[in-house]
Design a protein around this motif. Structure first.
Motif, PDB file in Angstrom:
ATOM      1  N   SER A 187      -1.235  24.353   0.251  1.00  9.22           N
ATOM      2  CA  SER A 187      -1.529  25.658   0.879  1.00  9.22           C
ATOM      3  C   SER A 187      -0.422  26.820   0.724  1.00  9.22           C
ATOM      4  O   SER A 187       0.974  26.487   0.993  1.00  9.22           O
ATOM      5  N   ALA A 188      -0.926  27.902   0.126  1.00  6.68           N
ATOM      6  CA  ALA A 188      -0.124  29.152  -0.089  1.00  6.68           C
ATOM      7  C   ALA A 188      -0.435  30.004   0.588  1.00  6.68           C
ATOM      8  O   ALA A 188      -1.672  30.229   1.178  1.00  6.68           O
ATOM      9  N   PRO A 189       0.100  31.313   1.008  1.00  2.96           N
ATOM     10  CA  PRO A 189      -0.186  32.423   1.671  1.00  2.96           C
ATOM     11  C   PRO A 189      -1.767  32.946   1.166  1.00  2.96           C
ATOM     12  O   PRO A 189      -1.583  33.262   0.146  1.00  2.96           O
ATOM     13  N   GLY A 190      -2.520  32.809   1.904  1.00  5.59           N
ATOM     14  CA  GLY A 190      -3.887  33.593   1.839  1.00  5.59           C
ATOM     15  C   GLY A 190      -4.776  32.852   0.936  1.00  5.59           C
ATOM     16  O   GLY A 190      -5.955  33.162   0.687  1.00  5.59           O
TER      17      GLY A 190
ATOM     18  N   LEU B 137      -7.629  31.622  15.625  1.00  3.46           N
ATOM     19  CA  LEU B 137      -6.540  30.921  16.613  1.00  3.46           C
ATOM     20  C   LEU B 137      -6.288  29.682  16.020  1.00  3.46           C
ATOM     21  O   LEU B 137      -5.114  29.169  16.127  1.00  3.46           O
ATOM     22  N   SER B 138      -7.133  28.911  15.407  1.00  2.31           N
ATOM     23  CA  SER B 138      -6.913  27.563  14.773  1.00  2.31           C
ATOM     24  C   SER B 138      -5.765  27.764  13.578  1.00  2.31           C
ATOM     25  O   SER B 138      -5.073  26.605  13.354  1.00  2.31           O
ATOM     26  N   THR B 139      -5.546  28.895  13.382  1.00  2.39           N
ATOM     27  CA  THR B 139      -4.374  28.989  12.150  1.00  2.39           C
ATOM     28  C   THR B 139      -3.022  29.156  12.570  1.00  2.39           C
ATOM     29  O   THR B 139      -2.103  29.471  11.794  1.00  2.39           O
ATOM     30  N   ARG B 140      -2.890  28.993  13.827  1.00  2.00           N
ATOM     31  CA  ARG B 140      -1.390  29.105  14.266  1.00  2.00           C
ATOM     32  C   ARG B 140      -0.404  27.969  14.149  1.00  2.00           C
ATOM     33  O   ARG B 140       0.750  28.266  14.437  1.00  2.00           O
ATOM     34  N   ALA B 141      -1.137  26.815  13.453  1.00  2.00           N
ATOM     35  CA  ALA B 141      -0.155  25.843  13.487  1.00  2.00           C
ATOM     36  C   ALA B 141      -0.778  24.986  11.984  1.00  2.00           C
ATOM     37  O   ALA B 141      -1.829  25.122  11.485  1.00  2.00           O
ATOM     38  N   ALA B 142       0.084  24.148  11.493  1.00  2.00           N
ATOM     39  CA  ALA B 142      -0.344  23.258  10.221  1.00  2.00           C
ATOM     40  C   ALA B 142      -1.575  22.327  10.502  1.00  2.00           C
ATOM     41  O   ALA B 142      -1.635  21.789  11.510  1.00  2.00           O
ATOM     42  N   GLY B 143      -2.340  22.248   9.572  1.00  2.00           N
ATOM     43  CA  GLY B 143      -3.491  21.479   9.806  1.00  2.00           C
ATOM     44  C   GLY B 143      -4.754  22.003  10.738  1.00  2.00           C
ATOM     45  O   GLY B 143      -4.546  23.196  10.671  1.00  2.00           O
TER      46      GLY B 143
ATOM     47  N   ASP C 294      -0.426  34.923  14.100  1.00  2.00           N
ATOM     48  CA  ASP C 294       0.699  34.727  12.924  1.00  2.00           C
ATOM     49  C   ASP C 294       0.198  33.500  12.294  1.00  2.00           C
ATOM     50  O   ASP C 294       0.221  32.385  12.977  1.00  2.00           O
ATOM     51  N   VAL C 295      -0.278  33.729  11.055  1.00  2.00           N
ATOM     52  CA  VAL C 295      -1.048  32.545  10.327  1.00  2.00           C
ATOM     53  C   VAL C 295       0.058  31.544  10.016  1.00  2.00           C
ATOM     54  O   VAL C 295       1.101  31.939   9.089  1.00  2.00           O
ATOM     55  N   VAL C 296      -0.140  30.322  10.068  1.00  2.00           N
ATOM     56  CA  VAL C 296       0.718  29.366   9.603  1.00  2.00           C
ATOM     57  C   VAL C 296      -0.103  28.464   8.655  1.00  2.00           C
ATOM     58  O   VAL C 296       0.631  28.380   7.523  1.00  2.00           O
ATOM     59  N   ASP C 297      -1.403  27.989   8.533  1.00  3.07           N
ATOM     60  CA  ASP C 297      -2.028  27.609   7.790  1.00  3.07           C
ATOM     61  C   ASP C 297      -3.557  27.694   7.970  1.00  3.07           C
ATOM     62  O   ASP C 297      -3.999  27.520   9.438  1.00  3.07           O
ATOM     63  N   THR C 298      -4.258  27.919   6.951  1.00  2.00           N
ATOM     64  CA  THR C 298      -5.897  28.387   7.160  1.00  2.00           C
ATOM     65  C   THR C 298      -6.731  27.088   7.100  1.00  2.00           C
ATOM     66  O   THR C 298      -8.004  27.311   7.285  1.00  2.00           O
ATOM     67  N   THR C 299      -6.150  25.917   6.806  1.00  2.49           N
ATOM     68  CA  THR C 299      -6.546  24.776   6.438  1.00  2.49           C
ATOM     69  C   THR C 299      -7.720  24.543   8.081  1.00  2.49           C
ATOM     70  O   THR C 299      -7.219  24.484   9.211  1.00  2.49           O
ATOM     71  N   GLY C 300      -8.971  24.271   7.410  1.00  3.35           N
ATOM     72  CA  GLY C 300      -9.829  23.876   8.694  1.00  3.35           C
ATOM     73  C   GLY C 300     -10.485  25.204   9.724  1.00  3.35           C
ATOM     74  O   GLY C 300     -10.789  24.827  10.609  1.00  3.35           O
ATOM     75  N   ALA C 301      -9.945  26.270   9.252  1.00  2.47           N
ATOM     76  CA  ALA C 301     -10.275  27.476  10.101  1.00  2.47           C
ATOM     77  C   ALA C 301     -11.841  27.356  10.292  1.00  2.47           C
ATOM     78  O   ALA C 301     -12.515  28.064  11.350  1.00  2.47           O
ATOM     79  N   GLY C 302     -12.553  27.507   9.238  1.00  6.88           N
ATOM     80  CA  GLY C 302     -13.962  27.350   9.178  1.00  6.88           C
ATOM     81  C   GLY C 302     -14.605  26.351  10.203  1.00  6.88           C
ATOM     82  O   GLY C 302     -15.713  26.549  10.433  1.00  6.88           O
TER      83      GLY C 302
ATOM     84  N   LEU D 289      -3.047  15.631   3.754  1.00  4.50           N
ATOM     85  CA  LEU D 289      -1.547  16.015   3.647  1.00  4.50           C
ATOM     86  C   LEU D 289      -1.389  17.365   3.344  1.00  4.50           C
ATOM     87  O   LEU D 289      -1.915  17.572   2.203  1.00  4.50           O
ATOM     88  N   VAL D 290      -0.872  18.160   4.162  1.00  7.71           N
ATOM     89  CA  VAL D 290      -0.691  19.660   4.097  1.00  7.71           C
ATOM     90  C   VAL D 290       0.455  19.828   3.550  1.00  7.71           C
ATOM     91  O   VAL D 290       1.608  19.808   4.168  1.00  7.71           O
ATOM     92  N   LEU D 291       0.450  20.463   2.268  1.00  4.02           N
ATOM     93  CA  LEU D 291       2.021  21.004   1.759  1.00  4.02           C
ATOM     94  C   LEU D 291       2.205  22.247   1.549  1.00  4.02           C
ATOM     95  O   LEU D 291       1.118  22.979   1.370  1.00  4.02           O
ATOM     96  N   ARG D 292       3.063  22.918   2.252  1.00  2.00           N
ATOM     97  CA  ARG D 292       3.257  24.273   1.912  1.00  2.00           C
ATOM     98  C   ARG D 292       4.515  24.827   1.566  1.00  2.00           C
ATOM     99  O   ARG D 292       5.505  23.877   1.403  1.00  2.00           O
ATOM    100  N   GLY D 293       4.486  25.937   0.840  1.00  2.00           N
ATOM    101  CA  GLY D 293       5.749  26.493   0.203  1.00  2.00           C
ATOM    102  C   GLY D 293       5.643  26.528  -1.394  1.00  2.00           C
ATOM    103  O   GLY D 293       4.222  27.253  -1.574  1.00  2.00           O
ATOM    104  N   ASP D 294       6.394  26.133  -2.334  1.00  2.00           N
ATOM    105  CA  ASP D 294       5.910  26.550  -3.779  1.00  2.00           C
ATOM    106  C   ASP D 294       5.102  25.410  -4.197  1.00  2.00           C
ATOM    107  O   ASP D 294       5.524  24.204  -4.626  1.00  2.00           O
ATOM    108  N   VAL D 295       3.879  25.284  -4.035  1.00  2.00           N
ATOM    109  CA  VAL D 295       2.686  24.411  -4.055  1.00  2.00           C
ATOM    110  C   VAL D 295       2.093  24.446  -5.768  1.00  2.00           C
ATOM    111  O   VAL D 295       1.377  23.605  -5.774  1.00  2.00           O
ATOM    112  N   ARG D 296       2.521  25.237  -6.463  1.00  2.00           N
ATOM    113  CA  ARG D 296       1.780  25.339  -7.787  1.00  2.00           C
ATOM    114  C   ARG D 296       2.411  24.187  -8.558  1.00  2.00           C
ATOM    115  O   ARG D 296       3.628  24.485  -8.917  1.00  2.00           O
ATOM    116  N   PRO D 297       1.683  23.186  -9.040  1.00  2.00           N
ATOM    117  CA  PRO D 297       2.340  22.279  -9.888  1.00  2.00           C
ATOM    118  C   PRO D 297       2.884  22.539 -11.098  1.00  2.00           C
ATOM    119  O   PRO D 297       2.191  23.362 -11.863  1.00  2.00           O
ATOM    120  N   ARG D 298       3.919  22.051 -11.419  1.00  2.00           N
ATOM    121  CA  ARG D 298       4.638  22.250 -12.880  1.00  2.00           C
ATOM    122  C   ARG D 298       4.806  21.051 -13.399  1.00  2.00           C
ATOM    123  O   ARG D 298       5.484  20.179 -13.036  1.00  2.00           O
TER     124      ARG D 298
END
Length: 305
Positions: free
Chosen positions: A102-105, A283-289, A245-253, A15-24
């Motif tokens: 998932s946060a930028p970078g 190239l795998s970072t072009r979409a979520a997941g 244009d990076v959307v999500d780096t999950t699984g790039a490795g 479950l990939v969550l993007r945006g303001d993901v730092r829990p408060r």
């Protein structure tokens, strides 16, 4: 043979969550930019990438008989990956799941192991080894039972002239122990920079790679946006990543792994194989997941792009 590559390890939804993901905490409600339920697990993502690149791919993994398990099976079938679940692991535990913040970078990963640790060395049978040109193992530290006997698995593979590769991923315990015997019979080790330093206990990447190469394994470094580097006895080479244009780096490795394996099993030399890997990871970072934007073979060949 039945498989070009047999991938062994973890398979679960992410479950990939993007945006303001730092829990408060304190019951504050936060609004996200996006949420995607995608196939996860280092082994599953690598397997999906290998299949996208035209390899006959099997995935040996422990997956539960539940809604998350059905999701995993459906995604793998869509890509043509053959899922192998050992009899002893059937319905014993729920399918694992990871939540990716998932946060930028950067990103944080929260994982429920579920069935993931149920794999055993004996599940990688001699028959499966003989039916495979290459065996790749992922997420080793999430599978302590598999880790205990992996050196024997790889030794059996080597005796059969079946290639081997290992991506340990991060060690949640921080101990990074039990790898020396395994790496001695591993053809290719595929860490990122932090993992390479932790495993080798060396002071810098070149020293770390030299130490492991001297012990008998080729080291292929996943170096994020910078691309990748490979060290082997008597040589080394580097390859840049692609600007996307990076959307999500999950699984790039894991897509990096797939690019490398596809190149090597296709007969490419190590310098070109790490170039394929770096392009595949980018190239795998072009979409979520980790699987939606995995490249096809033509995208990794410069003359075809």
């Amino acid at each position: 043979m039945r498989f070009d590559v047999l991938v062994v390890g973890d398979a679960n939804p992410d479950l990939v969550l993007r945006g303001d993901v730092r829990p408060r905490f304190g019951q504050e409600e936060q609004l996200l930019d996006a949420a995607d339920l995608v196939l996860g697990g280092s082994a599953a993502i690598t397997a999906m990438g290998c299949a996208r690149l035209g390899l006959r791919t099997g995935l040996l993994a422990a997956v539960g008989d539940d809604v998350f398990g059905s999701f995993v099976r459906e995604r793998l079938a869509e890509r043509g990956v053959e899922l192998l679940v050992p009899d002893h692991a059937q319905a014993k535990e729920p399918t694992g799941i990871s939540v990716i913040l998932s946060a930028p970078g950067d990103r944080a990963i929260l994982t429920l192991s579920g069935a993931i640790p149920l794999l055993r060395p004996a599940d990688v049978t001699d028959e499966l080894i003989k039916d495979s040109r290459h065996v790749h193992v992922a997420s080793l530290f999430l599978q302590p039972g598999l880790q205990e006997g992996l050196a024997d698995v790889f030794a059996r593979a080597r005796a059969n002239d079946t290639g081997t590769s290992l991506d340990t991923n991060w060690d949640p315990s921080g101990r990074w122990s039990g790898l020396e015997e395994i790496l001695a019979v591993t053809d290719v080790f595929l860490p990122n920079a932090a993992e390479l330093l932790a495993v080798s206990k060396a002071g810098n990447l070149h020293e770390a790679a030299a130490k492991l190469v001297a012990a008998g394994t080729t080291v292929v470094l996943k170096d994020g946006a910078r691309g990748g580097r490979v060290w082997w006895p008597g040589g080394e080479a580097a390859a840049p990543g692609l600007s996307v244009d990076v959307v999500d780096t999950t699984g790039a490795g894991d897509s990096f792994n797939a690019g490398f394996l596809a190149a090597r099993l296709g007969g490419e030399a190590l310098p070109e194989a790490v170039a394929w890997a770096a392009r595949a990871g980018s190239l795998s970072t072009r979409a979520a997941g980790g699987t939606a934007a995995q490249p096809e073979r033509d995208e990794l060949i410069p003359s075809a792009r």
